[in-house]
Scaffold this motif. Structure first.
Motif, PDB file in Angstrom:
ATOM      1  N   LEU A 177      65.915  54.027  34.163  1.00 31.00           N
ATOM      2  CA  LEU A 177      64.818  53.830  35.109  1.00 31.00           C
ATOM      3  C   LEU A 177      65.058  54.690  36.344  1.00 31.00           C
ATOM      4  N   SER A 178      63.995  55.341  36.815  1.00 23.91           N
ATOM      5  CA  SER A 178      64.162  56.218  37.980  1.00 23.91           C
ATOM      6  C   SER A 178      62.828  56.392  38.703  1.00 23.91           C
ATOM      7  N   GLU A 179      62.897  57.100  39.838  1.00 24.20           N
ATOM      8  CA  GLU A 179      61.673  57.324  40.625  1.00 24.20           C
ATOM      9  C   GLU A 179      60.790  58.379  39.977  1.00 24.20           C
ATOM     10  N   LYS A 180      61.438  59.343  39.335  1.00 18.13           N
ATOM     11  CA  LYS A 180      60.702  60.505  38.816  1.00 18.13           C
ATOM     12  C   LYS A 180      60.838  60.617  37.298  1.00 18.13           C
ATOM     13  N   PRO A 181      59.862  61.315  36.663  1.00 21.60           N
ATOM     14  CA  PRO A 181      60.017  61.548  35.223  1.00 21.60           C
ATOM     15  C   PRO A 181      61.137  62.546  34.970  1.00 21.60           C
ATOM     16  N   ASP A 182      61.597  62.634  33.737  1.00 18.27           N
ATOM     17  CA  ASP A 182      62.641  63.582  33.357  1.00 18.27           C
ATOM     18  C   ASP A 182      62.167  65.009  33.668  1.00 18.27           C
ATOM     19  N   SER A 183      63.103  65.884  34.017  1.00 17.60           N
ATOM     20  CA  SER A 183      62.714  67.251  34.383  1.00 17.60           C
ATOM     21  C   SER A 183      62.878  68.225  33.211  1.00 17.60           C
ATOM     22  N   GLY A 184      63.212  67.707  32.036  1.00 21.91           N
ATOM     23  CA  GLY A 184      63.431  68.576  30.872  1.00 21.91           C
ATOM     24  C   GLY A 184      62.130  69.097  30.262  1.00 21.91           C
ATOM     25  N   PHE A 185      62.272  69.914  29.218  1.00 22.02           N
ATOM     26  CA  PHE A 185      61.155  70.634  28.595  1.00 22.02           C
ATOM     27  C   PHE A 185      59.996  69.728  28.187  1.00 22.02           C
ATOM     28  N   TYR A 186      60.316  68.561  27.578  1.00 16.84           N
ATOM     29  CA  TYR A 186      59.246  67.745  26.978  1.00 16.84           C
ATOM     30  C   TYR A 186      58.439  66.956  28.007  1.00 16.84           C
ATOM     31  N   MET A 187      58.890  66.941  29.272  1.00 17.59           N
ATOM     32  CA  MET A 187      58.065  66.351  30.332  1.00 17.59           C
ATOM     33  C   MET A 187      57.544  67.426  31.275  1.00 17.59           C
ATOM     34  N   ALA A 188      58.370  68.446  31.557  1.00 17.91           N
ATOM     35  CA  ALA A 188      57.979  69.449  32.563  1.00 17.91           C
ATOM     36  C   ALA A 188      57.033  70.500  31.987  1.00 17.91           C
ATOM     37  N   THR A 189      57.132  70.790  30.693  1.00 17.89           N
ATOM     38  CA  THR A 189      56.365  71.893  30.107  1.00 17.89           C
ATOM     39  C   THR A 189      55.462  71.441  28.957  1.00 17.89           C
ATOM     40  N   ALA A 190      56.030  70.716  28.012  1.00 17.71           N
ATOM     41  CA  ALA A 190      55.248  70.333  26.818  1.00 17.71           C
ATOM     42  C   ALA A 190      54.404  69.089  27.081  1.00 17.71           C
ATOM     43  N   TYR A 191      53.466  68.851  26.177  1.00 15.02           N
ATOM     44  CA  TYR A 191      52.601  67.667  26.206  1.00 15.02           C
ATOM     45  C   TYR A 191      51.825  67.545  27.499  1.00 15.02           C
ATOM     46  N   LYS A 192      51.360  68.705  27.987  1.00 18.18           N
ATOM     47  CA  LYS A 192      50.539  68.706  29.209  1.00 18.18           C
ATOM     48  C   LYS A 192      49.151  69.246  28.888  1.00 18.18           C
ATOM     49  N   TYR A 193      48.173  68.778  29.658  1.00 15.86           N
ATOM     50  CA  TYR A 193      46.767  69.127  29.438  1.00 15.86           C
ATOM     51  C   TYR A 193      46.194  69.556  30.783  1.00 15.86           C
ATOM     52  N   PRO A 194      45.319  70.583  30.781  1.00 18.24           N
ATOM     53  CA  PRO A 194      44.819  71.063  32.080  1.00 18.24           C
ATOM     54  C   PRO A 194      43.919  70.053  32.799  1.00 18.24           C
ATOM     55  N   ARG A 195      44.112  69.950  34.098  1.00 16.58           N
ATOM     56  CA  ARG A 195      43.261  69.078  34.927  1.00 16.58           C
ATOM     57  C   ARG A 195      41.844  69.642  34.944  1.00 16.58           C
ATOM     58  N   ARG A 196      41.752  70.982  35.074  1.00 14.39           N
ATOM     59  CA  ARG A 196      40.454  71.678  35.043  1.00 14.39           C
ATOM     60  C   ARG A 196      40.485  72.652  33.885  1.00 14.39           C
ATOM     61  N   LEU A 197      39.404  72.677  33.115  1.00 11.59           N
ATOM     62  CA  LEU A 197      39.407  73.513  31.906  1.00 11.59           C
ATOM     63  C   LEU A 197      39.252  74.984  32.251  1.00 11.59           C
ATOM     64  N   THR A 198      39.754  75.826  31.357  1.00 13.58           N
ATOM     65  CA  THR A 198      39.643  77.278  31.506  1.00 13.58           C
ATOM     66  C   THR A 198      38.926  77.825  30.265  1.00 13.58           C
ATOM     67  N   PRO A 199      38.405  79.055  30.325  1.00 15.27           N
ATOM     68  CA  PRO A 199      37.774  79.611  29.124  1.00 15.27           C
ATOM     69  C   PRO A 199      38.795  79.704  27.989  1.00 15.27           C
ATOM     70  N   PRO A 200      38.328  79.606  26.725  1.00 17.51           N
ATOM     71  CA  PRO A 200      39.260  79.685  25.594  1.00 17.51           C
ATOM     72  C   PRO A 200      40.145  80.922  25.689  1.00 17.51           C
ATOM     73  N   GLY A 201      41.436  80.725  25.542  1.00 19.32           N
ATOM     74  CA  GLY A 201      42.377  81.845  25.574  1.00 19.32           C
ATOM     75  C   GLY A 201      42.943  82.137  26.958  1.00 19.32           C
ATOM     76  N   VAL A 202      42.379  81.503  27.999  1.00 18.62           N
ATOM     77  CA  VAL A 202      42.867  81.768  29.362  1.00 18.62           C
ATOM     78  C   VAL A 202      43.748  80.598  29.790  1.00 18.62           C
ATOM     79  N   PRO A 203      45.070  80.830  29.914  1.00 21.86           N
ATOM     80  CA  PRO A 203      45.937  79.691  30.258  1.00 21.86           C
ATOM     81  C   PRO A 203      45.743  79.254  31.709  1.00 21.86           C
ATOM     82  N   PRO A 204      45.683  77.952  31.942  1.00 17.52           N
ATOM     83  CA  PRO A 204      45.613  77.463  33.323  1.00 17.52           C
ATOM     84  C   PRO A 204      46.938  77.701  34.038  1.00 17.52           C
TER      85      PRO A 204
END
Ligand code: MTE
Length: 379
Positions: free
Chosen positions: A227-254
């Motif tokens: 248990l901690s104040e913040k989520p884990d800082s590793g790959f599967y929380m910091a980079t993977a399994y994320k979705y854009p808050r605002r959408l971008t055109p197909p192929g354009v990374p947010p």
């Protein structure tokens, strides 16, 4: 014997490295499934197995980033530490002695349907079958945290580590879940799946069940909760399994700061029968499928047989539980021979309806476009 798709595997990170030939694979405890990766096994459930409310263990899809660990139930310990009253270690026997809760919940990989996105992106090319509905049973996470003297004030996340370990190119699989979701009475540490001890492939002896949330949160082979104040800082929380808050055109990374961790899943339905491009003699046809809505309830499923020009309500199976999918069926009698475009869409208790096209996002998560299948009715 398992048939292998022609286009294959991607590690958790990185693009397809190889094109491999068709191959067969036997996996203990599993019927023939679609093989997306043979080591560690990533197996997809063919849609014909979704003809029942509970998906049996031997056809349930499998996703593992790393080779699965060999677990010894007698030496197994779950360690709970960090911002708790008093850290504890619990044996499997002690976990079994706690009050056990049964939850029927649908587990879906966030990347289910990724293969349909254009432009394509890295990641396993799942079709529809990285999903299944099972009965999970085990102690509530809230009871485990009580055993550890309760959650200290200020703790916001529980970070879960499984016994699988990182490799050179694939980091250790570690995921954090907010305390508010961990304290939900349906969030459990499952010891059983469909009335059996958890199968090895699905996390024996203990896995996290986070009803309504993406499969990545459902950590398998759990050995540590911190248990901690913040989520884990590793790959599967910091980079993977994320979705854009605002959408971008197909192929354009947010921009990375526009990305948020996925929590609840989308509203979704699909056909399980008939198969795409099936042929029939003129006469009644039964269209069937499943629908689910993450943390919400499926209220309505509608079917169109004219490419979405008009819609009629499908019949829903009586089970109407939060977090579990519903089966739907629609009896259709075509008036004349011809080629028909059948579509299905679900609407949920939060007022969400499936879109014509799921928004493109760089990792291909949360595919929930209205499914369209061609059907040929012959004279
Ligand atoms: N837990 C561990 N320890 N390691 C993993 O690679 N994969 C996650 C999750 N739990 C994973 C894990 C992902 S991405 C998914 S979709 C689900 O497990 C799949 O669960 P299943 O294999 O039981 O269907």
């Amino acid at each position: 014997m398992i048939s292998r798709r022609t286009w294959v595997p991607l590690a958790a990170i990185g693009f397809a490295k190889t094109l491999r030939a068709q191959k067969e694979l036997t996996v203990a405890g599993k019927k023939p499934l679609l093989v997306l990766n043979d080591f560690p096994e990533d197996l997809e459930t063919p849609a014909e197995y979704f003809d029942r409310w509970i998906t049996p263990n031997d056809v349930f899809f499998v996703r593992q980033h790393l080779p699965r660990p060999k677990m010894d139930p007698s030496s197994y310990r779950l360690e709970i530490s960090g911002m708790v009253g008093s850290p504890v270690q619990l044996s499997l026997e002690e976990l079994r002695k706690l009050p056990q809760t049964t939850v029927v919940a649908t587990l879906e990989c966030a990347g289910n349907g990724r293969s349909y996105y254009r432009p394509r992106m890295p990641g396993l090319p799942w079709s529809k079958g990285a999903i299944g509905n099972a009965e999970w049973r085990g102690p509530r996470i809230s009871d485990l945290l009580k055993k550890a003297g309760g959650v200290a004030s200020g703790a916001q996340y529980g970070t879960f580590d499984g016994a699988d370990v990182g490799l050179a190119q694939t980091p250790d699989f570690i995921r954090s879940v907010p305390v508010r979701k961990l304290l939900h009475p349906a969030t459990i540490l499952a010891l059983e799946m469909n009335g059996e001890p958890l199968p090895e492939l699905h996390g024996f002896p203990a896995r996290l069940v986070v009803p309504g949330w993406d499969g990545a949160s459902w950590v398998k082979w759990v050995t540590k909760i911190v248990l901690s104040e913040k989520p884990d800082s590793g790959f599967y929380m910091a980079t993977a399994y994320k979705y854009p808050r605002r959408l971008t055109p197909p192929g354009v990374p947010p921009r990375p700061e526009e990305m948020e961790s996925i929590e609840g899943m989308a509203v979704k339905s699909f056909f399980t029968k008939p198969a795409r491009e099936a042929k029939f003699k003129l006469g009644p046809v039964l269209l069937q499928g499943v629908a689910w809505a993450g943390e919400h309830r499926v209220l309505r499923v509608e079917v169109s047989v004219d490419g979405g020009a008009s819609w009629r309500q499908a019949r829903l199976s009586p089970q109407n539980l939060p977090f579990a999918w519903r089966l739907w069926s629609f009896e259709w009698t075509p008036r004349a021979p011809g080629y028909y475009l059948a579509c299905v869409r679900a609407t949920d208790s939060a007022g969400r309806t499936q879109p014509i096209e799921a928004p493109w996002n760089p990792s291909g998560y949360l595919w929930n476009s209205i499914e369209r299948i061609g059907l040929l009715v012959e004279a």
